[in-house]
Design an enzyme around this catalytic site. Structure first.
Site, PDB file in Angstrom:
ATOM      1  N   CYS A  89       0.861  -1.185   0.000  1.00 31.63           N
ATOM      2  CA  CYS A  89       0.000   0.000   0.000  1.00 31.63           C
ATOM      3  C   CYS A  89       0.894   1.230   0.000  1.00 31.63           C
ATOM      4  O   CYS A  89       1.660   1.442   0.949  1.00 31.63           O
ATOM      5  CB  CYS A  89      -0.932   0.003   1.211  1.00 31.63           C
ATOM      6  SG  CYS A  89      -2.027   1.443   1.274  1.00 31.63           S
ATOM      7  N   HIS A 222      -8.638  -3.792  -7.504  1.00 37.17           N
ATOM      8  CA  HIS A 222      -8.637  -2.332  -7.500  1.00 37.17           C
ATOM      9  C   HIS A 222      -8.942  -1.815  -8.910  1.00 37.17           C
ATOM     10  O   HIS A 222      -8.668  -2.493  -9.904  1.00 37.17           O
ATOM     11  CB  HIS A 222      -7.274  -1.774  -7.075  1.00 37.17           C
ATOM     12  CG  HIS A 222      -6.892  -2.091  -5.660  1.00 37.17           C
ATOM     13  ND1 HIS A 222      -6.709  -3.374  -5.199  1.00 37.17           N
ATOM     14  CD2 HIS A 222      -6.625  -1.272  -4.600  1.00 37.17           C
ATOM     15  CE1 HIS A 222      -6.364  -3.339  -3.923  1.00 37.17           C
ATOM     16  NE2 HIS A 222      -6.310  -2.081  -3.537  1.00 37.17           N
ATOM     17  N   GLY A 253      -0.939   5.293  -3.951  1.00 32.55           N
ATOM     18  CA  GLY A 253       0.469   5.019  -4.245  1.00 32.55           C
ATOM     19  C   GLY A 253       0.653   3.874  -5.215  1.00 32.55           C
ATOM     20  O   GLY A 253       1.345   4.006  -6.234  1.00 32.55           O
TER      21      GLY A 253
END
EC number: 5.1.1.8
Length: 332
Positions: A89, A222, A253
């Site tokens: 992450c 995602h 990120g």
């Protein structure tokens, strides 16, 4: 029985990062990739208790600090959020590094740099310290690459969409403006959530990417909806979707890394180029392609992400087994 967790809350460019500095479950002295599997199998209740309501919310994310088994790392981290336990992450790493330095949790071997073992591999973080506070952070992320181009799926409410699949620490569906989707303007948060859920379901039928170096990292969980920048301080804008109904408040990120890998794979960015990615709330990550990489023989990039985080408070959280909602809940 009541368990307590000492947490330090922060946010990275608007996205919450809850750092678990004490009380995390004990895990064997093995790699973080192996620890991630053990955590998911035996201790996922900790993630749910700390991320879900009533102690968290739909976009809560965090990290649990562990010692590293690698001699070249200062410490290790597991990344947790409402959607699960992640390989990596980016926003979480920026928040974690800021908390670790400002709160004195870690003494780096090299001042100005932290090396962190994650389930996705080793990542380095450079930080700028001023008057005891971390002003800025640059994360040197894992090797990222474009996995698939022009994957066509039918999304209810939009029609046929062509998307790319890219990896930046997590696999992303990358959507650019096209015939059946004109861009982010006019899309509400509810629209982004609903369409992302439908897109992810459609992709799961036709595409199941697997990382060539670690088969435990697989699947598109995602999405990043990309558009033109909303300000002169950015080169592009994106809405990152994850979990059941979460929209990243930061530019993301791993999402920015995946976006740069996609642009590189399509010949629209080169080595040394920068890409300033803007979030829906106007905060910006400065991405940069530091070098080329091969990921299982596939051409990719070594991305870095520049951003900032702020510590917002200390939090001792109790999880009491007498509580019928001890392990949290979600309203879907």
């Amino acid at each position: 029985m009541r368990r307590s967790f000492f947490c330090i809350d922060s946010h990275t460019c608007g996205n919450p990062v809850r750092v678990v500095a004490g009380g995390g479950p004990l895990l064997p002295h093995v790699s973080m990739a192996e620890r991630r599997e053990i955590f998911v199998r035996d201790h996922d209740w900790v993630r749910k208790a700390l991320m879900f309501e009533p102690r968290g919310h739909d976009i809560m994310s965090g990290a649990i600090i562990y010692p590293s088994v690698r001699e070249d790392c200062d410490f290790a981290a597991l990344f947790i959020e409402v959607s699960g336990c992640l390989p990596m992450c980016g926003a979480g790493t920026i928040g974690l590094a800021t908390v670790a330095i400002e709160e004195g949790l870690i003494t780096p071997r090299v001042p100005g740099r932290l090396s962190i073992e994650t389930p996705a591999g080793k990542v380095d973080v450079d930080y700028q310290l001023k008057d005891g506070f971390v002003e800025a952070v640059r994360l040197f992320n894992v090797a990222s690459y474009l996995h698939s181009r022009d994957v066509v799926v039918d999304v209810s409410g939009l029609g046929s969409l062509s998307v790319d699949i890219a990896y930046g620490g997590n696999f992303y569906a990358v959507i650019e403006p096209q015939e059946n989707w004109s861009g982010l303007d006019g899309m509400s948060a509810s629209d982004i959530v609903t369409l992302s859920q439908r897109l992810r379901d459609a992709l799961s039928v036709v595409c199941d990417p697997v990382h060539p170096d670690d088969e435990r990292i697989r699947g598109v969980h995602h999405a990043i909806w990309c558009d033109a920048a909303g300000s002169e301080n950015a080169d592009g804008r994106g809405a990152v979707f994850y979990g059941d109904k979460a929209i990243d408040r930061s530019p993301g990120g791993t999402g920015t890394s995946a976006r740069m890998a996609q642009l590189y794979g399509r010949g629209r960015l080169g080595i040394g180029d920068s890409f300033r990615n803007e979030s829906l709330i106007g905060t910006v990550f400065e991405g940069r392609i530091e070098g080329a990489a091969l990921v299982g023989g596939i051409p990719g990039i070594l991305p870095s992400i520049g951003g900032w985080a702020r510590v917002i408070g200390h939090n001792t959280i109790f999880v009491d087994e007498r509580d019928p909602l001890a392990h949290g809940f979600q309203i879907r």
